[in-house]
Scaffold this motif. Sequence first.
Motif, PDB file in Angstrom:
ATOM      1  N   LEU A  89     -14.271  -4.861   1.074  1.00  0.00           N
ATOM      2  CA  LEU A  89     -14.045  -3.515   1.720  1.00  0.00           C
ATOM      3  C   LEU A  89     -13.436  -2.791   0.518  1.00  0.00           C
ATOM      4  CD1 LEU A  89     -13.231  -4.538   5.479  1.00  0.00           C
ATOM      5  CD2 LEU A  89     -15.309  -3.219   4.400  1.00  0.00           C
ATOM      6  N   GLU A  90     -14.095  -1.901  -0.307  1.00  0.00           N
ATOM      7  CA  GLU A  90     -14.249  -0.575  -1.260  1.00  0.00           C
ATOM      8  C   GLU A  90     -13.659   0.796   0.135  1.00  0.00           C
ATOM      9  OE1 GLU A  90     -15.373   1.216  -5.340  1.00  0.00           O
ATOM     10  OE2 GLU A  90     -16.515   0.743  -3.742  1.00  0.00           O
ATOM     11  N   ILE A  91     -12.455   0.952   0.067  1.00  0.00           N
ATOM     12  CA  ILE A  91     -11.584   1.790   0.431  1.00  0.00           C
ATOM     13  C   ILE A  91     -11.580   3.152   0.160  1.00  0.00           C
ATOM     14  CG2 ILE A  91     -10.247   2.299   2.236  1.00  0.00           C
ATOM     15  CD1 ILE A  91     -10.007  -0.452   3.257  1.00  0.00           C
ATOM     16  N   ILE A  92     -11.709   4.143  -0.302  1.00  0.00           N
ATOM     17  CA  ILE A  92     -11.497   4.741  -1.352  1.00  0.00           C
ATOM     18  C   ILE A  92     -10.363   6.222  -1.209  1.00  0.00           C
ATOM     19  CG2 ILE A  92     -12.365   6.854  -2.907  1.00  0.00           C
ATOM     20  CD1 ILE A  92     -15.044   5.304  -3.046  1.00  0.00           C
ATOM     21  N   ASN A  93      -9.665   6.444  -1.076  1.00  0.00           N
ATOM     22  CA  ASN A  93      -9.495   8.378  -1.596  1.00  0.00           C
ATOM     23  C   ASN A  93      -9.662   9.252  -1.622  1.00  0.00           C
ATOM     24  OD1 ASN A  93      -7.688   9.972  -0.893  1.00  0.00           O
ATOM     25  ND2 ASN A  93      -5.587   9.307  -2.177  1.00  0.00           N
ATOM     26  N   VAL A  94     -10.737   9.819  -0.641  1.00  0.00           N
ATOM     27  CA  VAL A  94     -11.742  11.008  -1.116  1.00  0.00           C
ATOM     28  C   VAL A  94     -10.991  11.919  -1.693  1.00  0.00           C
ATOM     29  CG1 VAL A  94     -13.365  12.623   0.014  1.00  0.00           C
ATOM     30  CG2 VAL A  94     -12.511  10.441   0.818  1.00  0.00           C
ATOM     31  N   ASN A  95      -9.998  11.907  -2.062  1.00  0.00           N
ATOM     32  CA  ASN A  95      -9.578  13.549  -2.607  1.00  0.00           C
ATOM     33  C   ASN A  95      -8.681  12.800  -3.890  1.00  0.00           C
ATOM     34  OD1 ASN A  95      -9.671  15.237  -0.691  1.00  0.00           O
ATOM     35  ND2 ASN A  95      -7.629  14.195   0.504  1.00  0.00           N
ATOM     36  N   THR A  96      -8.551  11.456  -4.136  1.00  0.00           N
ATOM     37  CA  THR A  96      -8.057  11.183  -5.414  1.00  0.00           C
ATOM     38  C   THR A  96      -8.619   9.743  -5.383  1.00  0.00           C
ATOM     39  OG1 THR A  96      -6.072  12.001  -5.024  1.00  0.00           O
ATOM     40  CG2 THR A  96      -6.317  10.239  -6.490  1.00  0.00           C
ATOM     41  N   PRO A  97     -10.026  10.206  -5.818  1.00  0.00           N
ATOM     42  CA  PRO A  97     -11.235   8.398  -6.249  1.00  0.00           C
ATOM     43  C   PRO A  97     -10.310   7.269  -6.567  1.00  0.00           C
ATOM     44  CG  PRO A  97     -12.415  10.455  -6.273  1.00  0.00           C
ATOM     45  CD  PRO A  97     -10.566  10.971  -6.351  1.00  0.00           C
ATOM     46  N   SER A  98      -9.139   7.599  -7.418  1.00  0.00           N
ATOM     47  CA  SER A  98      -8.742   6.789  -8.489  1.00  0.00           C
ATOM     48  C   SER A  98      -8.017   5.391  -8.052  1.00  0.00           C
ATOM     49  CB  SER A  98      -7.745   6.786  -9.762  1.00  0.00           C
ATOM     50  OG  SER A  98      -7.128   8.114  -9.477  1.00  0.00           O
ATOM     51  N   ASN A  99      -7.655   6.289  -6.657  1.00  0.00           N
ATOM     52  CA  ASN A  99      -6.049   5.359  -5.591  1.00  0.00           C
ATOM     53  C   ASN A  99      -7.801   5.047  -4.833  1.00  0.00           C
ATOM     54  OD1 ASN A  99      -4.626   6.553  -2.332  1.00  0.00           O
ATOM     55  ND2 ASN A  99      -4.845   4.823  -3.738  1.00  0.00           N
ATOM     56  N   THR A 100      -7.799   3.655  -5.000  1.00  0.00           N
ATOM     57  CA  THR A 100      -9.331   2.880  -4.607  1.00  0.00           C
ATOM     58  C   THR A 100      -8.515   1.547  -4.296  1.00  0.00           C
ATOM     59  OG1 THR A 100     -10.974   3.848  -4.927  1.00  0.00           O
ATOM     60  CG2 THR A 100     -11.385   1.791  -3.586  1.00  0.00           C
ATOM     61  N   VAL A 101      -8.257   1.028  -2.552  1.00  0.00           N
ATOM     62  CA  VAL A 101      -7.495  -0.099  -2.243  1.00  0.00           C
ATOM     63  C   VAL A 101      -8.730  -1.064  -1.820  1.00  0.00           C
ATOM     64  CG1 VAL A 101      -6.761  -1.362  -0.234  1.00  0.00           C
ATOM     65  CG2 VAL A 101      -5.793   1.084  -1.262  1.00  0.00           C
ATOM     66  N   TYR A 102      -8.798  -2.415  -2.463  1.00  0.00           N
ATOM     67  CA  TYR A 102      -9.975  -3.359  -1.456  1.00  0.00           C
ATOM     68  C   TYR A 102      -9.129  -4.596  -1.331  1.00  0.00           C
ATOM     69  CZ  TYR A 102     -11.973  -1.237  -5.899  1.00  0.00           C
ATOM     70  OH  TYR A 102     -13.076  -0.840  -6.511  1.00  0.00           O
ATOM     71  N   VAL A 103      -9.854  -4.760   0.083  1.00  0.00           N
ATOM     72  CA  VAL A 103      -9.681  -5.703   1.335  1.00  0.00           C
ATOM     73  C   VAL A 103     -10.923  -7.103   0.719  1.00  0.00           C
ATOM     74  CG1 VAL A 103      -9.897  -6.411   3.256  1.00  0.00           C
ATOM     75  CG2 VAL A 103      -8.614  -3.885   2.450  1.00  0.00           C
ATOM     76  N   ALA A 104     -10.508  -7.752   0.480  1.00  0.00           N
ATOM     77  CA  ALA A 104     -11.427  -9.361   0.791  1.00  0.00           C
ATOM     78  C   ALA A 104     -11.480 -10.115   2.365  1.00  0.00           C
ATOM     79  CB  ALA A 104     -10.296 -10.432  -0.456  1.00  0.00           C
ATOM     80  N   VAL A 105     -12.775 -10.175   2.473  1.00  0.00           N
ATOM     81  CA  VAL A 105     -12.998 -10.797   3.056  1.00  0.00           C
ATOM     82  C   VAL A 105     -13.549 -11.984   2.761  1.00  0.00           C
ATOM     83  CG1 VAL A 105     -14.665 -10.532   5.507  1.00  0.00           C
ATOM     84  CG2 VAL A 105     -12.973  -8.451   3.822  1.00  0.00           C
TER      85      VAL A 105
END
Length: 199
Positions: A89-105
Amino acid sequence: VLSLLSLAGSLAAQTLSVSATSLSFSSALGGASQTQTLNVTSSGASLTFAIFPNVSWLTTTPNSGSTPSAVTVTVNPSSLPAQTYNGTLEIINVNTPSNTVYVAVTLVVSAVGASPSALSFSYQFGASLPATQGITLTGSATTYIASASTNWLTVTSSGNTPGLVAVSLNSAASALAAGTYNGTITITPATGPPKIGRA
């Protein structure tokens, strides 16, 4: 000027975060969809996020929103062959795309289902060993081998599925000091990844 600097500092502090960076699911062949909850939060003020799964068997509800938010993560193993699958899961901060969190499933689909997934035995020193318990195996017709991680557990070492794996304490349990002990039973079908239970 001081007011503008303070505002800039506040905006910079809005960082996206999640309650878990990895999720694990396990299913028998042809199993139903399963869900887990992932909390998406942020430091500072609320921010907008968007979620992008990278595989078709993995979905989220909602797939976008504002923090804080509880996201339902769903895996659908119904049409998947027996093996281990990995998604992200790629979870992106829309206002700051460089602030992206990844969740491994991780999704393990086994040719064999095992129920229950945990057993509990209670033994008092000097008393008779407790009754044997069983793990019911369902799914594809195949053979299996089973093993226990401890010397105080005895399991049916092999057999056919669908079937029953007998699990019991043996005489080695009488030599244990008072306390709580944990063991693992691994059931490996002839096809697909193993099913792992606990006792």
